[in-house]
Design an enzyme around this catalytic site. Sequence first.
Site, PDB file in Angstrom:
ATOM      1  N   HIS A  36       3.938  -2.141   3.210  1.00  0.00           N
ATOM      2  CA  HIS A  36       3.952  -0.760   2.706  1.00  0.00           C
ATOM      3  C   HIS A  36       5.285  -0.456   2.035  1.00  0.00           C
ATOM      4  O   HIS A  36       6.345  -0.669   2.647  1.00  0.00           O
ATOM      5  CB  HIS A  36       3.696   0.228   3.846  1.00  0.00           C
ATOM      6  CG  HIS A  36       2.347   0.050   4.493  1.00  0.00           C
ATOM      7  ND1 HIS A  36       2.105  -0.933   5.425  1.00  0.00           N
ATOM      8  CD2 HIS A  36       1.175   0.722   4.321  1.00  0.00           C
ATOM      9  CE1 HIS A  36       0.834  -0.864   5.816  1.00  0.00           C
ATOM     10  NE2 HIS A  36       0.254   0.137   5.167  1.00  0.00           N
ATOM     11  N   ASP A  45       0.824  -1.210   0.000  1.00  0.00           N
ATOM     12  CA  ASP A  45       0.000   0.000   0.000  1.00  0.00           C
ATOM     13  C   ASP A  45       0.859   1.262   0.000  1.00  0.00           C
ATOM     14  O   ASP A  45       2.049   1.240   0.363  1.00  0.00           O
ATOM     15  CB  ASP A  45      -0.893   0.029   1.248  1.00  0.00           C
ATOM     16  CG  ASP A  45      -2.053  -0.941   1.153  1.00  0.00           C
ATOM     17  OD1 ASP A  45      -2.083  -1.765   0.213  1.00  0.00           O
ATOM     18  OD2 ASP A  45      -2.934  -0.893   2.033  1.00  0.00           O
TER      19      ASP A  45
END
Length: 468
Positions: free
Chosen positions: A189, A45
């Site tokens: 991430h 993400d």
Amino acid sequence: MVNLLLWILYFATLYAFLPGLISRTFGYRVFKRGRVDKEIALTFDDGPDSVFTPELLDLLARYNAKATFFVVGSHAEGQEELLSRMKAEGHVIGIHNYVHKSNWLMRPRTVQRQIEMTNDIIEKATGKRSIYYRPPWGIVNVFDFAKAGYLHIILWSAMFSDWKMNVGAEKLKKRMMKRLNPGEVLLLHDCGRTFGADPEAPKNMLIALESYLEEGTKQGFRFIGIDEMIKLTEAARVGHASIWKRSLISVWLVYEKAYHVMFRLKQVGKGDPTFYYRVTKYNGEPVQLEEGSRIVKGDHIAELHFDNKMLSSIAMQAKSPLAAGIKMLREIDEALPQLADQLAVDAEAQDIKAVYGVTMIHRGADRLGFEIFHLPEGWFARVTRVYLKVLMSVLTNKPRTLKKKQSQNKEAFSPRMLLMPASTIRRYATNKLNKLQEETERLTDAVERSIGAAADEAAQLGTKTTAI
């Protein structure tokens, strides 16, 4: 003031809290874990990041691992080359809003605009729009399910707080190793430029991920995109449903045998039957048939029952209930002469006024000589509808197709009463007999011609011998 606060609380609960709770707890309208044997989905993400994302792509390439990148539109803008590289190397690109902001804090129209803006950037870079969406922090509102209906909402089965620098690479690695399991959808991430994240945190993620990929590869795991994970999971669910459905069918067929014994149903023909029948009294409303006869309560009828083993075999092989219905009508067409012959010699059936049956698949039955009637409204009609719908859902291999077809044409798949006058069913026996007689005459003629030709040939041979 208290009432206003209560209304705000109610609205917040319905708009945000309940949808989030239901999607997280029950997986409603979201995908968060696969049902596979040796596959894991890595998802990243908040990117792309001009520094860490290229390093991540290099790492994935070394282990031939595929991943899914949920990009923030404002971060992807100006980095179209990175998006293009993701696609070229076989990764999946998803949407993570244009700015990293909770959907709870935005109106539905604003969320929709965020999604479309990000998708425009993805399309510009890759030539294809995305169908995968992960809302920031996994928080959905009630309108996400309706307004973004064409999107697959992807959550996760495991996350590790890798956006915090103080977690450290070693602790992160230990956390990740505990989730080295098939079907995991890992949330990581590749960018630390969002609220609450540490800009350098992806360094630790890359270190931990390399160890995870190395160990996973040794154990025979495959790292795949979310698109493949969904396909494999759907295939596994269909297989599991098929086993369950076969078990249901087996139980149903046992019940059918008991029913046949209890009501003394008679098999039509030998071998694998198309249907059974019993002679009974008609108990419905009076019915006027086209050929002039009238069926009233108390009249004797031959009540037909399809062989559900045959129906199950047809339905499981058919592409749709409509195809199953066509195949079944062909089977009935071939079996009706056998039924006619059997009724002709059945002492109980000598005074029947009609052949009777109730079925959901009735299209084309009129071509076989049946007359089609709506079931009179009442408890029998309601129970019959439920029974036949359950039966079709159990027996057919395509329940969703049935549902779709029903919504398109309810008349095609709703229960109907079929009646065939006794005079019509008797003609099937007469037609069969006529065909047999015609076939016998044809064979007799062929045999006589063959004998005549042989005699002529013998006579010619005798003449030649005498000349010699």
